[in-house]
Design an enzyme around this catalytic site. Sequence first.
Site, PDB file in Angstrom:
ATOM      1  N   CYS A  93      19.795 -26.161 -11.216  1.00  0.00           N
ATOM      2  CA  CYS A  93      18.658 -25.240 -11.328  1.00  0.00           C
ATOM      3  C   CYS A  93      18.355 -25.007 -12.819  1.00  0.00           C
ATOM      4  O   CYS A  93      19.276 -24.769 -13.609  1.00  0.00           O
ATOM      5  CB  CYS A  93      18.999 -23.916 -10.657  1.00  0.00           C
ATOM      6  SG  CYS A  93      17.689 -22.703 -10.872  1.00  0.00           S
ATOM      7  N   GLU A 151      29.319 -22.262  -9.946  1.00  0.00           N
ATOM      8  CA  GLU A 151      28.367 -22.082 -11.058  1.00  0.00           C
ATOM      9  C   GLU A 151      29.099 -21.632 -12.322  1.00  0.00           C
ATOM     10  O   GLU A 151      28.850 -22.145 -13.422  1.00  0.00           O
ATOM     11  CB  GLU A 151      27.298 -21.035 -10.685  1.00  0.00           C
ATOM     12  CG  GLU A 151      26.297 -20.824 -11.811  1.00  0.00           C
ATOM     13  CD  GLU A 151      25.433 -19.582 -11.622  1.00  0.00           C
ATOM     14  OE1 GLU A 151      24.997 -19.310 -10.492  1.00  0.00           O
ATOM     15  OE2 GLU A 151      25.204 -18.892 -12.628  1.00  0.00           O
ATOM     16  N   CYS A 157      19.265 -14.275 -12.252  1.00  0.00           N
ATOM     17  CA  CYS A 157      18.017 -14.787 -11.680  1.00  0.00           C
ATOM     18  C   CYS A 157      17.515 -13.757 -10.678  1.00  0.00           C
ATOM     19  O   CYS A 157      18.300 -13.177  -9.918  1.00  0.00           O
ATOM     20  CB  CYS A 157      18.305 -16.104 -10.995  1.00  0.00           C
ATOM     21  SG  CYS A 157      17.068 -16.597  -9.825  1.00  0.00           S
TER      22      CYS A 157
HETATM   23 FE1  F3S Z   1      18.290 -21.034  -9.388  1.00  0.00          FE
HETATM   24 FE2  F3S Z   1      18.073 -18.495  -8.993  1.00  0.00          FE
HETATM   25 FE3  F3S Z   1      18.296 -20.072  -6.983  1.00  0.00          FE
HETATM   26  S1  F3S Z   1      19.293 -19.479 -10.515  1.00  0.00           S
HETATM   27  S2  F3S Z   1      19.510 -21.759  -7.691  1.00  0.00           S
HETATM   28  S3  F3S Z   1      16.588 -20.024  -8.422  1.00  0.00           S
HETATM   29  S4  F3S Z   1      19.214 -18.055  -7.139  1.00  0.00           S
END
Ligand code: F3S
Length: 283
Positions: free
Chosen positions: A98, A128, A194
Amino acid sequence: MEVKLAKTAGFCFGVQRAVDTVYTQIEEGAFPIYTYGPIVHNETVVQELEEQGVRVLSTKEELSSLKEGTVIIRAHGVGKHIYDLLEDKGIRLVDATCPFVRKIHRIVQKEGANGRKILIIGNARHPEVEGIRGWCSTSSYVVESIEEAQNFTVDPREKLCVVSQTTFNYKKFKDMVEIISKKGYDIIVLNTICSATEERQTEARQIASQSDAMIVIGGSHSSNTQKLFEICKKECENTYHIQKLEDLDLKASQSIRCVGITAGASTPKKIIEEVQKHVGIKF
Ligand code: F3S
């Protein structure tokens, strides 16, 4: 009768992008195709991909034994040594990390080169976080709880760079940063959380509060689905948790005028659409 489907239901941007990447590789015929770890925590998706010839590799040893093929890196990302390993072996790598996670890799790499030690707020056992640590050229530390933040100490001359696992809870991150900031280190803090998880929860709460019945779709072991269920149940007593359409036992009743639907982060679009269609026909 109204059916309200949450826009944020199911895969987040990064996971959708990773799954799409695998399908693109299949279409392009880049076989043998491997993913390093399951591309998403959903057995149906992984099985479907397996039927199309995509194998899941779980260990570094399995990666090392490859002689040919394409390896897809999933959204969680991996440490630099995995890129190096595949390059050394001449194995094609397709990077579906990502972009938000990739950004953290670049931050820790740069700040490490600037002489800062890296402190990650997150779960040390999460892939991660393991991947982020794999981009730190200097020592890295991980703290997950308030207590760990209180007990955290390094040499007072150390310079620190604090980042966060993307799915970490913002309030807890803020509280932990406050504790660590008071310790007097030379410190820079980058909030790398995020917003996808929080947005999904906020929307679920809002839809549930306006619905007479609420359906939450997701795996029985999925913690983010469980959390969505709890949030919705608080707003709407008639909340159902299902894994697939067959589990749904929603009785048509005149008092139900609006049904809301949301889904956990690893629920495929196909299952969500099936449920949406079914509820729309039934009521
Ligand atoms: Fe990326 Fe956020 Fe999903 S970091 S993998 S968009 S939870």
